[in-house]
Design a protein around this motif. Sequence first.
Motif, mmCIF file in Angstrom:
data_model
loop_
_atom_site.group_PDB
_atom_site.id
_atom_site.type_symbol
_atom_site.label_atom_id
_atom_site.label_comp_id
_atom_site.label_asym_id
_atom_site.label_seq_id
_atom_site.Cartn_x
_atom_site.Cartn_y
_atom_site.Cartn_z
ATOM 1 N N LEU A 232 0.828 -1.214 0.000
ATOM 2 C CA LEU A 232 0.000 0.000 0.000
ATOM 3 C C LEU A 232 0.855 1.254 0.000
ATOM 4 N N HIS A 233 2.130 1.119 -0.383
ATOM 5 C CA HIS A 233 3.040 2.255 -0.241
ATOM 6 C C HIS A 233 3.118 3.100 -1.497
ATOM 7 N N VAL A 234 2.298 2.808 -2.527
ATOM 8 C CA VAL A 234 2.532 3.399 -3.839
ATOM 9 C C VAL A 234 2.481 4.922 -3.856
ATOM 10 N N TRP A 235 1.758 5.516 -2.895
ATOM 11 C CA TRP A 235 1.677 6.976 -2.897
ATOM 12 C C TRP A 235 2.950 7.604 -2.384
ATOM 13 N N LEU A 236 3.718 6.858 -1.566
ATOM 14 C CA LEU A 236 4.775 7.489 -0.784
ATOM 15 C C LEU A 236 5.913 8.068 -1.622
ATOM 16 N N GLN A 303 16.360 3.432 -8.308
ATOM 17 C CA GLN A 303 15.963 4.815 -8.570
ATOM 18 C C GLN A 303 17.129 5.639 -9.119
ATOM 19 N N LYS A 304 16.765 6.646 -9.931
ATOM 20 C CA LYS A 304 17.778 7.535 -10.479
ATOM 21 C C LYS A 304 17.786 8.879 -9.777
ATOM 22 N N GLU A 305 16.666 9.223 -9.135
ATOM 23 C CA GLU A 305 16.620 10.490 -8.409
ATOM 24 C C GLU A 305 16.868 10.220 -6.932
ATOM 25 N N ILE A 306 17.650 11.117 -6.302
ATOM 26 C CA ILE A 306 18.085 10.801 -4.941
ATOM 27 C C ILE A 306 16.933 10.886 -3.950
ATOM 28 N N LYS A 307 15.990 11.838 -4.155
ATOM 29 C CA LYS A 307 14.901 11.944 -3.184
ATOM 30 C C LYS A 307 13.967 10.747 -3.269
ATOM 31 N N ARG A 308 13.762 10.248 -4.512
ATOM 32 C CA ARG A 308 12.928 9.050 -4.651
ATOM 33 C C ARG A 308 13.601 7.863 -3.984
ATOM 34 N N MET A 309 14.933 7.812 -4.092
ATOM 35 C CA MET A 309 15.667 6.713 -3.472
ATOM 36 C C MET A 309 15.435 6.721 -1.956
ATOM 37 N N ILE A 310 15.556 7.922 -1.356
ATOM 38 C CA ILE A 310 15.377 7.989 0.094
ATOM 39 C C ILE A 310 13.935 7.693 0.474
ATOM 40 N N ALA A 311 13.002 8.093 -0.407
ATOM 41 C CA ALA A 311 11.595 7.800 -0.121
ATOM 42 C C ALA A 311 11.351 6.294 -0.117
ATOM 43 N N TYR A 312 11.939 5.573 -1.098
ATOM 44 C CA TYR A 312 11.785 4.116 -1.091
ATOM 45 C C TYR A 312 12.464 3.504 0.117
ATOM 46 N N SER A 313 13.558 4.138 0.555
ATOM 47 C CA SER A 313 14.206 3.654 1.763
ATOM 48 C C SER A 313 13.260 3.752 2.962
ATOM 49 N N SER A 314 12.400 4.794 2.969
ATOM 50 C CA SER A 314 11.403 4.896 4.040
ATOM 51 C C SER A 314 10.478 3.689 4.041
ATOM 52 N N VAL A 315 10.081 3.251 2.826
ATOM 53 C CA VAL A 315 9.218 2.060 2.750
ATOM 54 C C VAL A 315 9.918 0.884 3.414
ATOM 55 N N ALA A 316 11.211 0.744 3.107
ATOM 56 C CA ALA A 316 11.962 -0.373 3.685
ATOM 57 C C ALA A 316 12.039 -0.247 5.199
ATOM 58 N N GLN A 317 12.269 0.985 5.684
ATOM 59 C CA GLN A 317 12.406 1.146 7.131
ATOM 60 C C GLN A 317 11.082 0.948 7.847
ATOM 61 N N MET A 318 9.977 1.371 7.206
ATOM 62 C CA MET A 318 8.681 1.092 7.826
ATOM 63 C C MET A 318 8.444 -0.411 7.835
ATOM 64 N N GLY A 319 9.030 -1.107 6.852
ATOM 65 C CA GLY A 319 8.965 -2.562 6.868
ATOM 66 C C GLY A 319 9.535 -3.133 8.154
#
Lengths: 490, 139
Positions: A232-236, A303-319
């Motif tokens: 359910l993380h697609v918006w993040l 990811q190629k953009e750094i902010k998107r990379m960190i955002a996906y990292s948030s998904v992992a950390q919420m995991g």
Amino acid sequence: MNIARNFPLIIILMLFISAFSMPIMKSVRKIKAFGFVTMSISTILAGCNFLYVKTNGKFEYRVGHFDAPWGITFHIGYIEAIMGVLFTIVATLIIWYSFFSIDKEIKENRISLYYLLINILVGSLLGMVFTDDLFNAFVFLEVSTLAGCGIIVIKDKKDNITATFKYLVLSSLGSGLILMGIAFLYPITGHLNMSLIHESIMALKGAHRNILLISVSTFTVGLGVKSAMFPLHVWLPDAHASAPTSSSAILSGLVLKPPVILLMKILYKVFGFEIIGSFAILDVILILGSIGMIVGSIAAILQKEIKRMIAYSSVAQMGYVFFGIGLGNELGLIMAIFHIISHAVTKSTLFLVVGAMIEKTGSKKIKDLKGIGKEMPITLGVFTMGALSMVGIPIFPGFISKWNLALATIETGRYMFVGMILLSSLLNVGYYFPIVINGYFGEENLEGKVYKSKVMPMKRLIPVFILVGLMVMTGVFSLNIIDMIRQGLV
Amino acid sequence: MQSLILREVSKMIIPFIQIFGIYVIFFGHISPGGGFSGGTIIGVSLILYRIAHGKEVAMNKFKYNSLIRSLCGALIFYGILKGYSFITGGSGIHFPQLPLGTAGNIFSGGYLLPLNIAVGIIVSVTVYFLFALFYEGEI
């Protein structure tokens, strides 16, 4: 009656009331100073409240003139007090940082609106943590969602509007599910107060099991949308990557956390372990959390953009947080809460630092950040510390939570999931370290870069330094914090 | 939508709408109604004025700054009043409260009447803002 008992309510009221005096003010400087002052006062009050809880223990606070079944009560224990201090202090530092960055990112006539939204957002997040009433928590959740949408869309670019729309639609769906969960619980228990619902559920003695199952699953899915549980993380990523720097830090550091805490309260306080343990819902959360850890990290690598990379990292950390909840033992739950703290300080630091890098280089792409270590050595140094914490190097809080999560997993005897934690940590190395290594080292990377040419002014770095200091302190004093969380769980 | 008939009829009708809105707000605590419904009715009168007289006249009459000032003032008033009630109730301090009065009078019901008035102001301005934003894109 001790006056310190009023502080949680005073914080929320002060943030809400002060928010609406901002559109009346004329000068931008005054608005910024006012936002900072109100948030600092909240920090001080939250600190006093924490000290009060530390000496006198947890307490129930009655809001207004009516007692529990009719009125709303706040439950302030160790966890709530720690979260209060954490949220207010991180928000204060982010507001401090935003003094220097927000003018470049949003129009001047929106600035009063921006600080209004931040105050409302932090107030509603605190309310969600403090409250003991399910419906009140739902209302605060709605307020925080709308304010969160506001601080993304305020930049007024095409990306922001699409991202916000996605966030709005998905989280409205989540809110609907949470409301449905409350609606399923209310007819069979007749209460909205969490402790009273628990008593009624215990008195049911196994009746209405299906309704309870439906209710707990709608709560899990609804709150999962809000806090970016794996599918359910697609918006993040869109929302966090397109928002202004300080908004990204608040969204990622703070806004994701209270729904998780609410989910913990619902699972363990409202339903209680006996009922949850018989439903297999914890296994679902565990599996989704561990998939989230892996998939979030893999997506971050791509990811190629750094902010998107960190955002996906948030998904992992919420995991990791959901993983800790899903383990279903005491240590797992403690580490989920500890990871919330460590992620809040670390991820907000990372977003602030990355925002500064993007501002100075003028590019969002990771490949343009090569050799940045020579141009902005201190900034990349701070980034490195955050990355080390995310990966899990000792002293930093990320290590403590991963280590103890592994211990908690071994305690339950599910050894396969220890491998998941290890794999996810290795994947974390895979996306954080290339930035650091390409930033500091490599002949061709450093070619033509002038030493300290893009260095940030010192006054902008102070809040980031304080955040990093907090991060290290969280790691150093982790034993005390874990001990306090353990006392708070009882 | 500038028609002479609409303009003349709206001149007659708007005061009645507003009086009815104020009635609904002020009797909210002793009869059906209240701040939200009454505020919506007053907001409708503002919207009707805007439709009948066009954007420029309405923007001149209801200035953005004064509207937002009354909105924020009402919100702050609501927050302080309700917060006072919450805190005195929660901490058990016996500070003076608004009197309850006799049931059935307008001045009764403690905090309900002033809070209803504040809600009425907030809702009327918000309804007008929503219409202006979605219909013409500016307030």
